[in-house]
Structures are given as structure tokens and as C-alpha cells.
Design a protein around this motif. Sequence first.
Motif, PDB file in Angstrom:
ATOM      1  N   THR A 148       0.768  -1.259   0.024  1.00 55.06           N
ATOM      2  CA  THR A 148      -0.055   0.011   0.166  1.00 55.06           C
ATOM      3  C   THR A 148       1.011   1.223   0.126  1.00 55.06           C
ATOM      4  N   SER A 149       0.709   2.133  -0.918  1.00 54.73           N
ATOM      5  CA  SER A 149       1.397   3.485  -0.969  1.00 54.73           C
ATOM      6  C   SER A 149       0.750   4.634  -0.300  1.00 54.73           C
ATOM      7  N   LEU A 150       1.711   5.399   0.048  1.00 53.19           N
ATOM      8  CA  LEU A 150       1.055   6.597   0.934  1.00 53.19           C
ATOM      9  C   LEU A 150       1.854   7.742   0.001  1.00 53.19           C
ATOM     10  N   ARG A 151       1.154   8.621  -0.273  1.00 55.36           N
ATOM     11  CA  ARG A 151       1.724   9.874  -1.241  1.00 55.36           C
ATOM     12  C   ARG A 151       2.214  11.073  -0.677  1.00 55.36           C
ATOM     13  N   VAL A 152       3.319  11.384  -0.756  1.00 50.80           N
ATOM     14  CA  VAL A 152       4.028  12.689  -0.284  1.00 50.80           C
ATOM     15  C   VAL A 152       4.326  13.630  -1.489  1.00 50.80           C
ATOM     16  N   PRO A 153       4.499  15.183  -1.100  1.00 49.70           N
ATOM     17  CA  PRO A 153       4.316  16.095  -1.997  1.00 49.70           C
ATOM     18  C   PRO A 153       5.466  15.900  -3.133  1.00 49.70           C
ATOM     19  N   ASN A 154       6.429  15.812  -2.697  1.00 49.62           N
ATOM     20  CA  ASN A 154       7.858  15.756  -3.804  1.00 49.62           C
ATOM     21  C   ASN A 154       8.988  14.980  -3.304  1.00 49.62           C
ATOM     22  N   ASP A 155       9.996  14.906  -3.975  1.00 52.87           N
ATOM     23  CA  ASP A 155      11.291  14.502  -3.752  1.00 52.87           C
ATOM     24  C   ASP A 155      11.849  14.801  -2.308  1.00 52.87           C
ATOM     25  N   GLN A 156      11.816  16.337  -2.281  1.00 47.73           N
ATOM     26  CA  GLN A 156      12.353  16.708  -0.845  1.00 47.73           C
ATOM     27  C   GLN A 156      11.529  16.088   0.230  1.00 47.73           C
ATOM     28  N   ALA A 157      10.334  16.095   0.122  1.00 46.06           N
ATOM     29  CA  ALA A 157       9.587  15.473   1.414  1.00 46.06           C
ATOM     30  C   ALA A 157       9.939  13.977   1.389  1.00 46.06           C
ATOM     31  N   LEU A 158      10.121  13.528   0.550  1.00 43.28           N
ATOM     32  CA  LEU A 158      10.694  11.917   0.588  1.00 43.28           C
ATOM     33  C   LEU A 158      12.009  11.963   1.301  1.00 43.28           C
ATOM     34  N   GLU A 159      12.930  13.013   0.998  1.00 47.08           N
ATOM     35  CA  GLU A 159      14.252  12.909   1.887  1.00 47.08           C
ATOM     36  C   GLU A 159      14.082  13.188   3.506  1.00 47.08           C
ATOM     37  N   TYR A 160      13.083  14.264   3.705  1.00 45.85           N
ATOM     38  CA  TYR A 160      12.691  14.274   5.003  1.00 45.85           C
ATOM     39  C   TYR A 160      12.136  12.963   5.382  1.00 45.85           C
ATOM     40  N   TRP A 161      11.299  12.293   4.816  1.00 42.53           N
ATOM     41  CA  TRP A 161      10.758  11.087   5.456  1.00 42.53           C
ATOM     42  C   TRP A 161      11.812   9.983   5.601  1.00 42.53           C
ATOM     43  N   GLU A 190       9.413   4.868 -12.319  1.00 38.15           N
ATOM     44  CA  GLU A 190      10.038   6.261 -12.649  1.00 38.15           C
ATOM     45  C   GLU A 190       9.386   7.287 -11.757  1.00 38.15           C
ATOM     46  N   ARG A 191       9.309   6.740 -10.438  1.00 37.22           N
ATOM     47  CA  ARG A 191       9.096   7.655  -9.109  1.00 37.22           C
ATOM     48  C   ARG A 191      10.124   7.520  -7.970  1.00 37.22           C
ATOM     49  N   ASN A 192      10.527   8.213  -7.155  1.00 42.90           N
ATOM     50  CA  ASN A 192      11.108   8.100  -6.162  1.00 42.90           C
ATOM     51  C   ASN A 192      10.194   7.526  -4.998  1.00 42.90           C
ATOM     52  N   VAL A 193      10.586   6.687  -4.213  1.00 38.20           N
ATOM     53  CA  VAL A 193       9.882   5.813  -3.304  1.00 38.20           C
ATOM     54  C   VAL A 193      10.655   5.289  -1.908  1.00 38.20           C
ATOM     55  N   ILE A 194      10.174   5.106  -1.114  1.00 37.39           N
ATOM     56  CA  ILE A 194      10.703   4.567   0.044  1.00 37.39           C
ATOM     57  C   ILE A 194       9.767   3.355   0.456  1.00 37.39           C
ATOM     58  N   HIS A 195      10.244   2.032   0.447  1.00 40.56           N
ATOM     59  CA  HIS A 195       9.534   0.949   1.164  1.00 40.56           C
ATOM     60  C   HIS A 195       9.663   0.765   2.556  1.00 40.56           C
ATOM     61  N   PHE A 196       8.849   0.598   3.378  1.00 36.45           N
ATOM     62  CA  PHE A 196       9.005   0.283   4.802  1.00 36.45           C
ATOM     63  C   PHE A 196       7.971  -0.405   5.114  1.00 36.45           C
ATOM     64  N   ARG A 197       8.215  -0.676   6.694  1.00 36.01           N
ATOM     65  CA  ARG A 197       7.386  -1.674   7.180  1.00 36.01           C
ATOM     66  C   ARG A 197       6.855  -1.054   8.621  1.00 36.01           C
ATOM     67  N   LEU A 213       6.177   4.870   0.661  1.00 33.89           N
ATOM     68  CA  LEU A 213       6.012   6.514   0.461  1.00 33.89           C
ATOM     69  C   LEU A 213       6.425   6.501  -0.837  1.00 33.89           C
ATOM     70  N   VAL A 214       5.544   7.399  -1.701  1.00 27.84           N
ATOM     71  CA  VAL A 214       5.908   7.419  -3.001  1.00 27.84           C
ATOM     72  C   VAL A 214       5.932   9.025  -3.053  1.00 27.84           C
ATOM     73  N   SER A 215       6.820   9.734  -3.992  1.00 32.75           N
ATOM     74  CA  SER A 215       7.025  11.299  -4.316  1.00 32.75           C
ATOM     75  C   SER A 215       5.843  11.484  -5.338  1.00 32.75           C
ATOM     76  N   ASP A 216       5.002  12.640  -5.143  1.00 32.84           N
ATOM     77  CA  ASP A 216       4.165  13.033  -6.275  1.00 32.84           C
ATOM     78  C   ASP A 216       4.871  14.366  -7.217  1.00 32.84           C
ATOM     79  N   GLU A 217       6.071  14.115  -6.900  1.00 32.40           N
ATOM     80  CA  GLU A 217       6.770  15.325  -7.782  1.00 32.40           C
ATOM     81  C   GLU A 217       6.509  15.316  -9.171  1.00 32.40           C
ATOM     82  N   THR A 218       6.426  14.325  -9.891  1.00 32.07           N
ATOM     83  CA  THR A 218       6.017  14.501 -11.426  1.00 32.07           C
ATOM     84  C   THR A 218       4.418  13.873 -11.542  1.00 32.07           C
TER      85      THR A 218
END
Length: 326
Positions: free
Chosen positions: A81-94, A113-120, A129-134
Motif C-alpha cells: 500500500t502506497s502513501l503519497r508525499v508532495p515531492n522528492d524533497q519531502a521524501l528526503e525528510y521522510w 519512474e518515481r522516487n519511493v521508500i519501501h517500509f514496514r 512512500l511515493v513522491s508526487d513530484e511528477t
Amino acid sequence: MEQLKGIHHVSAITANAKQNYHFYTEILGMRLVKKTVNQDDTSVYHLFYADEKGNPGTDLTYFEIPRAGTTYPGVSSISDTSLRVPNDQALEYWHNRLNEYNVDNDGITIENERNVIHFRDPEKQRLTLVSDETNVGVQGGNPWANSTVPADKGILGLGPVKLTVNNPAPTITALTELLTFKQVNSYPSSAKGQPDILVFATGEGGTGAEIHLEERNDLPKERPGRGSVHHVAFRVKDEAELAKWRERIQTQRVPNSGLVDRFYFKSLYFREPNGILFELATDGPGFATDEAIDHLGESLALPPFFEDRREEIEAKLKPLDTKRPH
């Protein structure tokens, strides 16, 4: 038929409502927009986490099943299950935040083609977590102003949902011929020797309207437990549109629940050919139907058809304090 508008909600299983509430509100910064009961078993909680108003497409919900055992991952499952975050910079924060809280994660990678973080989560639910950058498709929600996470980094709602099956052909038929999905992309599987993962989208497309279909011939059938996903729901505009969908599904002779009144939305349930539970759910009337927006999720909310049993229902529930300072 109008196209389905995207993902409506995802419902999963927790064995510990208190721990679950802490993780999703304090660490992920989501808002508990409804504390209610499982309508099919009123002795346990059903918790809804979402954006500030519980907009459709932002809800990750949990049924509490205290005796739920360990999940053994496999096919015929909703495996991520993915959760969207605003952009790539937000993903760095996460990435930093997950490490700070010792949340098991795989770091920032690229998927479809998107930046993501897989976590448990603490019960090993598979999340991304998936970036909404694009993103150019379905718009995300609005992070809660009182979140523990800054608004410009906050979770916007649900992203792509991954299905894992042994034989993808009948699931593809269900997505494309029964429902309104179209294949829009594919990307390599992280599992050695397995076929590419197929990407299907509906409505406006984008992160809020995608199903990713993974074929695995090296796994047994999943044995669900705590941290497994019960079902995925897709967005339908209103009750009139849902009635048309019911007629379509009946005509195709697909066994289904018929229309079900969940009070906060109307639903219809059926299983696709690999046994994964799908729901079609209306966008309204929404979670502010019986609570003020400023106080969503703070007390036990019961649909009117359970209100006369409130005393009996509350007596069976383990207390869960969700009051928040204002």
C-alpha cells in the motif's frame, strides 16, 4: 458507465489498536478521522486514518483483530500500500524521519519512474512512500494542520496499490473488462527471475489511481494476519453510479454483496478471480456526517443503526484515548 475515479481506501488488519493509533498519528502524522467499530463484528474497532477531512482517496483503515496471527506473504494478496508525499524533497525528510524513529525501511529507491521508500509498520505491514513530484493525475488531499509532520512534507493520501498473483490473466480481465482500468506502463520486478510488474490506471490516472500487478510463480498463497490487507476500494461518484455498477457486475454474473450502507459511504464488494477482495465505494457523504470537522475521531462514532446498542458495544471495547488538545 463512468470510469472509476481512483483508489478510495485500503483496509488492513491490526492486532493492537493502541500501538496502531500511535504509529499512524504520531510517526506518520496522519489524522484519525473516525473511531468506530467493525460493522460485521462490533466488539472490535475500525480506525480510519486520512488527510484533514478524510477525503476519499486518503483513507487507510484498520480492523482490530486482537488474536490475529502472523502474516505469511504470498500470492492472491494486496501486497503493498502506497502513501503519497508532495515531492522528492519531502521524501528526503521522510527517510530521515523513519530512521529517527527506527522504522524498518529500504531507503530511497526508484520504482515506476518515481522516487519511493519501501517500509514496514510495527506489525510488518508492507508500505511505500511515493513522491508526487511528477504526478499529473488525481490530486492528493490536504495534510492535517495539527499533524506531527510539517504540512509541506505531510502524507497526501493513498498511492498505487500492489496486487500479487500467481496467474495475472484473469485479474487483468477483471481490471480492464469489468472495471475501467487500462495498462499504462510496466517496470522490472525486484524479485529475481520474475516478470515485469504491470501498471494499470483509471480515471485521471497518476499516483492516486493506479493498481500495480505483480506476477509471482515462486510463492504460496498468502496466509493473512496482523499487518495484512483485507481489501482495496475504488472510488465511485455517488449512489446512482454505484447502482449502475451493481447492475453491470450482476449482468457479468460476478458474485457480490449487493449495495451495503456503511453510513459514511455506500459500498459493493466482490472478489476478482484470484480471490482478492475489491470494493466500490461512493465519495460521500463523508466522515463529517456525525462529527464536527474539528473533532473527527476523538470519540466513538456509531452509525445510527447501532446507536441503540452503544452501551453494550462500548462495554466490550478496550478503552482507546484519542482525545487531542485544541
